[in-house]
Design a protein around this motif. Sequence first.
Motif, PDB file in Angstrom:
ATOM      1  N   ARG A 242       0.575  -1.086  -0.043  1.00 63.00           N
ATOM      2  CA  ARG A 242       0.062   0.085  -0.046  1.00 63.00           C
ATOM      3  C   ARG A 242       0.812   1.166   0.024  1.00 63.00           C
ATOM      4  NH1 ARG A 242      -4.861   0.002   4.058  1.00 63.00           N
ATOM      5  NH2 ARG A 242      -5.235   1.807   2.723  1.00 63.00           N
ATOM      6  N   THR A 243       1.122   1.916  -1.029  1.00 59.22           N
ATOM      7  CA  THR A 243       1.955   2.854  -1.343  1.00 59.22           C
ATOM      8  C   THR A 243       1.117   4.239  -1.219  1.00 59.22           C
ATOM      9  OG1 THR A 243       1.951   2.614  -3.792  1.00 59.22           O
ATOM     10  CG2 THR A 243       3.796   1.867  -2.895  1.00 59.22           C
ATOM     11  N   ARG A 244       1.789   5.204  -0.576  1.00 60.49           N
ATOM     12  CA  ARG A 244       1.204   6.542  -0.395  1.00 60.49           C
ATOM     13  C   ARG A 244       1.513   7.342  -1.574  1.00 60.49           C
ATOM     14  NH1 ARG A 244       0.850   8.390   5.313  1.00 60.49           N
ATOM     15  NH2 ARG A 244       2.606   9.929   4.679  1.00 60.49           N
ATOM     16  N   ARG A 245       0.956   7.962  -2.151  1.00 62.74           N
ATOM     17  CA  ARG A 245       1.247   8.703  -3.554  1.00 62.74           C
ATOM     18  C   ARG A 245       0.135   9.970  -3.311  1.00 62.74           C
ATOM     19  NH1 ARG A 245       5.318   5.973  -4.221  1.00 62.74           N
ATOM     20  NH2 ARG A 245       5.331   4.101  -5.314  1.00 62.74           N
ATOM     21  N   VAL A 246       0.489  10.792  -4.341  1.00 64.73           N
ATOM     22  CA  VAL A 246       0.075  12.479  -4.164  1.00 64.73           C
ATOM     23  C   VAL A 246      -0.822  12.799  -5.286  1.00 64.73           C
ATOM     24  CG1 VAL A 246       2.103  12.922  -5.547  1.00 64.73           C
ATOM     25  CG2 VAL A 246       1.285  14.799  -4.131  1.00 64.73           C
ATOM     26  N   SER A 247      -1.728  13.920  -5.160  1.00 65.70           N
ATOM     27  CA  SER A 247      -2.777  14.364  -5.889  1.00 65.70           C
ATOM     28  C   SER A 247      -2.400  15.760  -6.157  1.00 65.70           C
ATOM     29  CB  SER A 247      -3.982  14.309  -5.395  1.00 65.70           C
ATOM     30  OG  SER A 247      -5.045  15.106  -6.053  1.00 65.70           O
TER      31      SER A 247
ATOM     32  N   GLN B  74      -7.675  10.127  -1.777  1.00 62.41           N
ATOM     33  CA  GLN B  74      -6.526   9.115  -2.303  1.00 62.41           C
ATOM     34  C   GLN B  74      -6.427   9.562  -3.748  1.00 62.41           C
ATOM     35  OE1 GLN B  74      -6.394   4.579  -1.909  1.00 62.41           O
ATOM     36  NE2 GLN B  74      -6.973   4.725  -3.831  1.00 62.41           N
ATOM     37  N   LEU B  75      -5.343   9.702  -4.088  1.00 61.27           N
ATOM     38  CA  LEU B  75      -4.967  10.089  -5.510  1.00 61.27           C
ATOM     39  C   LEU B  75      -4.066   8.760  -6.241  1.00 61.27           C
ATOM     40  CD1 LEU B  75      -5.032  12.113  -7.737  1.00 61.27           C
ATOM     41  CD2 LEU B  75      -2.636  12.557  -7.341  1.00 61.27           C
ATOM     42  N   ASN B  76      -4.812   8.418  -7.326  1.00 60.29           N
ATOM     43  CA  ASN B  76      -4.066   7.505  -8.003  1.00 60.29           C
ATOM     44  C   ASN B  76      -3.145   7.959  -9.110  1.00 60.29           C
ATOM     45  OD1 ASN B  76      -5.527   5.566  -6.594  1.00 60.29           O
ATOM     46  ND2 ASN B  76      -7.209   5.870  -7.790  1.00 60.29           N
ATOM     47  N   LEU B  77      -2.051   7.499  -9.432  1.00 58.44           N
ATOM     48  CA  LEU B  77      -1.117   7.657 -10.344  1.00 58.44           C
ATOM     49  C   LEU B  77      -0.734   6.676 -11.165  1.00 58.44           C
ATOM     50  CD1 LEU B  77       1.720  10.268  -8.460  1.00 58.44           C
ATOM     51  CD2 LEU B  77      -0.551  10.805  -9.710  1.00 58.44           C
ATOM     52  N   ILE B  78      -0.742   7.362 -12.686  1.00 60.11           N
ATOM     53  CA  ILE B  78       0.176   6.108 -13.446  1.00 60.11           C
ATOM     54  C   ILE B  78       1.318   6.762 -14.072  1.00 60.11           C
ATOM     55  CG2 ILE B  78      -0.300   5.184 -15.863  1.00 60.11           C
ATOM     56  CD1 ILE B  78      -3.361   5.165 -15.015  1.00 60.11           C
ATOM     57  N   ILE B  79       2.411   6.127 -14.155  1.00 60.43           N
ATOM     58  CA  ILE B  79       3.667   6.799 -14.394  1.00 60.43           C
ATOM     59  C   ILE B  79       4.092   6.118 -15.669  1.00 60.43           C
ATOM     60  CG2 ILE B  79       6.152   7.478 -13.525  1.00 60.43           C
ATOM     61  CD1 ILE B  79       5.023   7.438 -10.956  1.00 60.43           C
ATOM     62  N   LYS B  80       4.452   6.607 -16.621  1.00 62.01           N
ATOM     63  CA  LYS B  80       5.012   6.387 -17.843  1.00 62.01           C
ATOM     64  C   LYS B  80       6.440   7.051 -18.165  1.00 62.01           C
ATOM     65  CE  LYS B  80       3.535   3.312 -20.063  1.00 62.01           C
ATOM     66  NZ  LYS B  80       2.618   3.170 -21.348  1.00 62.01           N
ATOM     67  N   GLY B  81       7.288   6.425 -18.594  1.00 63.40           N
ATOM     68  CA  GLY B  81       8.701   7.151 -18.947  1.00 63.40           C
ATOM     69  C   GLY B  81       9.399   6.354 -19.773  1.00 63.40           C
ATOM     70  N   ASP B  82      10.552   6.974 -20.407  1.00 58.70           N
ATOM     71  CA  ASP B  82      11.572   6.491 -21.639  1.00 58.70           C
ATOM     72  C   ASP B  82      12.431   5.448 -21.133  1.00 58.70           C
ATOM     73  OD1 ASP B  82      12.800   8.329 -20.258  1.00 58.70           O
ATOM     74  OD2 ASP B  82      13.881   9.246 -21.889  1.00 58.70           O
ATOM     75  N   ALA B  83      12.528   5.288 -19.783  1.00 59.20           N
ATOM     76  CA  ALA B  83      13.413   4.271 -19.308  1.00 59.20           C
ATOM     77  C   ALA B  83      13.052   3.799 -17.860  1.00 59.20           C
ATOM     78  CB  ALA B  83      14.930   5.071 -19.109  1.00 59.20           C
TER      79      ALA B  83
ATOM     80  N   ASP C 117      -3.867   9.760   1.037  1.00 57.70           N
ATOM     81  CA  ASP C 117      -3.371   8.363   0.530  1.00 57.70           C
ATOM     82  C   ASP C 117      -2.928   8.463  -0.973  1.00 57.70           C
ATOM     83  OD1 ASP C 117      -2.848   5.639   0.774  1.00 57.70           O
ATOM     84  OD2 ASP C 117      -4.973   5.088   0.325  1.00 57.70           O
ATOM     85  N   ILE C 118      -1.793   8.147  -1.203  1.00 64.40           N
ATOM     86  CA  ILE C 118      -0.971   8.292  -2.620  1.00 64.40           C
ATOM     87  C   ILE C 118      -0.722   6.730  -2.932  1.00 64.40           C
ATOM     88  CG2 ILE C 118       0.528   9.355  -3.964  1.00 64.40           C
ATOM     89  CD1 ILE C 118       1.313  10.948  -1.191  1.00 64.40           C
ATOM     90  N   ARG C 119      -1.152   6.551  -4.328  1.00 63.85           N
ATOM     91  CA  ARG C 119      -0.901   5.186  -4.753  1.00 63.85           C
ATOM     92  C   ARG C 119      -0.524   5.185  -6.281  1.00 63.85           C
ATOM     93  NH1 ARG C 119      -4.884   0.711  -3.320  1.00 63.85           N
ATOM     94  NH2 ARG C 119      -3.370  -0.532  -3.689  1.00 63.85           N
ATOM     95  N   VAL C 120       0.401   4.497  -6.542  1.00 63.83           N
ATOM     96  CA  VAL C 120       0.903   4.316  -8.063  1.00 63.83           C
ATOM     97  C   VAL C 120       0.219   3.083  -8.686  1.00 63.83           C
ATOM     98  CG1 VAL C 120       2.559   3.794  -9.694  1.00 63.83           C
ATOM     99  CG2 VAL C 120       2.919   5.529  -7.872  1.00 63.83           C
ATOM    100  N   LEU C 121      -0.948   3.133  -9.358  1.00 66.57           N
ATOM    101  CA  LEU C 121      -1.638   2.007  -9.793  1.00 66.57           C
ATOM    102  C   LEU C 121      -0.841   1.228 -11.021  1.00 66.57           C
ATOM    103  CD1 LEU C 121      -5.036   3.429 -10.270  1.00 66.57           C
ATOM    104  CD2 LEU C 121      -4.183   2.237  -8.622  1.00 66.57           C
ATOM    105  N   HIS C 122       0.053   2.021 -11.864  1.00 63.24           N
ATOM    106  CA  HIS C 122       0.685   1.314 -12.822  1.00 63.24           C
ATOM    107  C   HIS C 122       1.972   2.237 -13.268  1.00 63.24           C
ATOM    108  CE1 HIS C 122       1.843  -0.605 -16.502  1.00 63.24           C
ATOM    109  NE2 HIS C 122       1.514   0.486 -17.244  1.00 63.24           N
TER     110      HIS C 122
END
Length: 613
Positions: A391-396, A411-420, A441-446
Amino acid sequence: MQAPSVGGVMLPRGNGETIRLSRGASLTDFAEKINANPASLVAVMMNLGEMVTATQSVSDETLQLLAGEMNYAVQIVSPEEEDRELLESFDIEFGEDEGDEEDLVVRPPVVTVMGHVDHGKTRLLDAIRKTNVIAGEAGGITQHIGAYQVATEVNDEERKITFIDTPGHEAFTAMRARGAKSTDIAILVVAANDGVMPQTVEALNHAKAADVPIVVAVNKIDVEGADPTKVRGQLTEYGLVAEEYGGDTMFVDISAKQGLHIDSLLEAVVLTADASLDLRANPHQDAQGISIESRLDRGRGAVATVLVQRGTLRVGDTMVVGDAYGRVRAMLDDNGNNVAEAGPSTPVQVLGLTNVPGAGDNFLVVEEDRTARQIAEKRAARERNAAFAKRTRRVSLEDLDKVLKAGEIQQLNLIIKGDASGSVEALESSLLQLDVGEEVDIRVLHRGVGAVTESDIDLAMGSDAIVIGFNVRAAGRAAQMAEREGVDVRYYSVIYQAIEEIEAALKGMLKPEYEEVELGTAEIREVFKSSKLGNIAGVLIRSGEVKRNTKARLVRDGKVIAENLNIEGLRRFKDDVTEIREGYEGGINLGNFNDIKIDDVIATYEMREKPRA
């Protein structure tokens, strides 16, 4: 012994026995260990006030709670131990040289360059490799880990040295720590005009934790205010005493910009390796090593930069890298040349993997493709379970100030995409370290490597998530889909900008600001060369309208190639025009920027002031 448990459910109770479970285990896994019915454990958890399904991955704390209630002790198996047990089940040993003493040969030292941001680490590698890495780095700050091998002459003998370039900004703590763990010697770069800074100490601690010898490069001795003696005095407080002061640490005064004393630094590295380390490996066994960096290339697929630590990696070998596997189709050295094999301490780019492995994943060569697939699948399942349980805490960013003032839990859900993969991991790690407090409550879904896709937007729609793109853009119809569905997609090219913006939102500090508004996109259909104007792009306007004198960026295969360009020239046939609308063709001149190719996309935008809601 059968005994009634909570709520009258009959199930075995322990006598303090220890149960070994992997991170992210489910109640079914627990039940198998104690020969109980998983449904009875679900009932126990309900009586303890937690709703958990039998197959759901649960946190370490939940497993400990359940074990305590049933008089068992739980030992959570570490990922490293679990991986070792997995490999042992396939009769594979990892991390040990095989063969007799005569099988071992001298290998080059692996060196990590560390230090405070802007103290000249990348420029030092420029001077060593006679290339320019900084030109490709956003903001002049290293965003990725790279590995390079150079040759120097010491005592009339050619000696090779492998360099791992770790980024300098504090957001890359995890990546820099990984560099220290995979290295033999650390070069600590300290600017003679600045002296010891916070990240200098941080890098020093990483090197000491990895128990590697340190060579200090005192850089910028050619600038005003440089005081190399002061640097030596400051580092004495941290246990690094120069040889001239009676210590055992070699200090070399250099100027990376002027190329001064670079040879002396390389010689110091070789001498330190010879004096302090026994650097030998067996080149005759199957290759093993570590993944330094990986990315997704549109034409080549998954590309992983790996460092061979023992054995020899050859084209055609079947390898497993983390949860990726495949047969090595081709290998490239740090200059982009094809190589047939790579021995110990040699960094190469590997093509042929099924997917993008994580930075820092171990790799090994196995005999059969089937074995590689089984190992990779088991690793992937383990990682997936651990991710579900964590259960990771992430940010909105949106409406955060208003929600906090209302006293609601957000609770803010984040999706992070990058080049590496290393950059994605560093960004996620940095966001996790932000002091959010208990109200958010901060969460990275993907998280993943590659352009923002329609499936990312689908996931964001279903979970109310914000999508963060680092050095990548939305691919295909994903941008229109995000705009249509109201999904917030934010793009960044420097990690600390993302962190600062998110932290400002957390603290309710966002003031009226400028937002980027996309005006139009143009697909390059042809490139015309002009002796007077340089390269001119023959384009078809795909969306919106393109206006003269507006800002633009160039996108190639979903990745941002150049930022802050200007539409300096705009023509329809032979006429200069101020704008071209969707569906029409025309010519675009980007001023002095000439690195354009067919199928590139020119995205134009303008900055408009917007008050924060």
